[in-house]
Design a protein around this motif. Structure first.
Motif, mmCIF file in Angstrom:
data_model
loop_
_atom_site.group_PDB
_atom_site.id
_atom_site.type_symbol
_atom_site.label_atom_id
_atom_site.label_comp_id
_atom_site.label_asym_id
_atom_site.label_seq_id
_atom_site.Cartn_x
_atom_site.Cartn_y
_atom_site.Cartn_z
ATOM 1 N N PRO A 193 0.815 -1.216 0.000
ATOM 2 C CA PRO A 193 0.000 0.000 0.000
ATOM 3 C C PRO A 193 0.856 1.277 0.000
ATOM 4 N N LEU A 257 -5.564 5.269 1.125
ATOM 5 C CA LEU A 257 -6.123 4.292 2.077
ATOM 6 C C LEU A 257 -7.649 4.405 2.114
ATOM 7 N N ARG A 260 -8.952 2.748 -0.915
ATOM 8 C CA ARG A 260 -8.874 1.278 -0.789
ATOM 9 C C ARG A 260 -10.057 0.760 0.029
ATOM 10 N N ALA A 291 -4.036 -4.310 1.459
ATOM 11 C CA ALA A 291 -2.955 -4.665 0.530
ATOM 12 C C ALA A 291 -3.507 -5.607 -0.533
#
Ligand SMILES: Cc1ncc(COP(=O)(O)O)c(C=O)c1O
Length: 383
Positions: A193, A257, A260, A291
């Motif tokens: 990431p 993030l 994601r 990830a």
């Protein structure tokens, strides 16, 4: 469909000028080893996760090895480690001459099973050598049960290392990854990431003494004088240029993030009724670093082929658990000994995780996944 498995290309396009500017600065000052970017990055990484110390190193594997070296792990010692992980987690134990004790994982979270950990600790024969440490892994980006793992480690006097190679940026109810274990290790391998453009890693701890030892070990066991060697160490410094790349990428890491997490939630909405999807951390402020977005299917080979035909790349992390790997099997109990790790290795498959997708990209991928599921006839019964 032309889908990338990660978002590295669009990220590179977005940050190109910032990354090049950072590299230009490094070229101008010429301090390619332990240049000012390394210290700046360490300060920013520590601030990002709330750890007192961030010690940058050459890669995530060295971060694990240096952590074990600090704990004095060596020949005869035993270290507990999940079997369902990347090879590096187990490898470092053997590199130091110690022995791995493989532990099973939870079927839903893919992380260490605390009950099996206790079982393995109680079953260990001390005549074989002492149990000294536990390495837990935040597989695919979601924190393991660190509060419980810490309590178990303390009860049995074990040194606890969090392998956060895949989870830097994640948070549990107890805090951010980097602060959840005595020592936490991260990897900045490009596809992680937070990844650089080569190898990179870091260790996080609040322990001043350990931090000083780690800083010494990463530079050949250096003492207070440059050519004084006070302990056996390694050469594991993070390159200045990799630190420069990470500094530019860290600026957009929070946003990535969040993207994601949004992507994982969208996958869950689109696929949760037709396939076994991973749990999404639900507590206040908790999150995975995502990830990988890893689902479970029964007929994986057929599904993977059908996915490729639909233009959706996928990857299998990991096709064989550590206790069955040729290099490590002498330390395990053979097939059947860790049933969850074995079953997961046959069923897991990771879908693309690209924080730069548009909604159309995501919809096209979900459609491809549904078509592949239907073709490989592995629809889960909607409950
Ligand atoms: C769980 C885990 N541990 C350790 C590592 C090792 O990190 P590196 O490749 O930076 O050495 C990785 C990298 O893939 C990993 O996924």
């Amino acid at each position: 469909m032309n889908v990338e498995f990660t978002g590295l290309r669009p990220q590179g396009d977005r940050l190109r000028s910032q990354i090049l500017a950072r590299i230009e600065t490094a070229l101008a000052h010429g301090k390619f080893i332990m240049g000012p970017e390394v210290r700046e990055l360490e300060q920013q990484l520590a601030a990002f996760c709330g750890a007192k110390h961030a010690i940058s190193v050459a890669n995530g594997t060295d971060a694990l090895q240096i952590s074990l070296m600090c704990a004095g792990i060596g020949p005869g010692d035993h270290v507990l480690v999940p079997s369902f992980t990347y090879t590096a987690t187990a490898e470092v134990i053997l590199v130091l001459g110690a022995s791995p004790v493989f532990v099973d994982v939870e079927p839903e979270t893919f992380n260490l099973d605390c009950a099996d950990l206790e079982r393995q600790i109680n079953a260990h024969d001390p005549d074989k050598g002492p149990l000294k440490a536990v390495i837990g892994v935040d597989l695919f980006g979601t924190p393991a049960r660190w509060a419980q793992l810490k309590a178990i480690a303390e009860r049995h006097g074990l040194f606890l290392v969090a392998d956060a190679a895949q989870s830097f940026g994640a948070r549990s109810a107890d805090g951010s990854v980097g602060t959840l274990a005595h020592v936490t290790t991260a990897s900045f391998f490009p596809a992680k990431p937070l990844g650089c453009y080569g190898d990179g890693g870091a260790i996080f701890t609040d322990d001043d003494e350990l931090a000083e030892t780690m800083r010494s070990i990463r530079v050949h066991g250096q003492g207070s004088e440059k050519y004084e060697t006070v302990r056996v160490g390694v050469n594991s410094r993070l390159d200045t240029i990799q630190a420069a790349v990470l500094l530019a990428k860290l600026k957009v890491f929070e946003e990535e993030l969040a993207n994601r997490t949004a992507l994982a939630k969208a996958y869950d909405r689109a696929l949760g009724s037709v396939v076994e999807t991973p749990p999404i951390p639900a507590g206040n402020g908790t999150r995975s670093a995502w990830a990988q977005y890893t689902i479970k299917v029964d007929n994986r080979d057929a599904f993977k082929t059908a996915l490729a035909e639909a233009g959706v790349p996928s990857a299998v992390y990991y096709p064989l658990p550590m206790h069955l790997q040729p290099a490590y099997e002498a330390f395990g109990g053979g097939r059947g000994s860790l049933p969850v790790s074995e079953a997961l290795s046959e069923r897991v498959i990771s879908l693309p995780m690209n924080p730069y997708w548009t909604n159309d990209d995501l919809n096209a991928v979900c459609e491809g996944v549904r078509a592949a599921l239907s073709e490989s006839s592995h629809w889960k019964q909607a409950s």
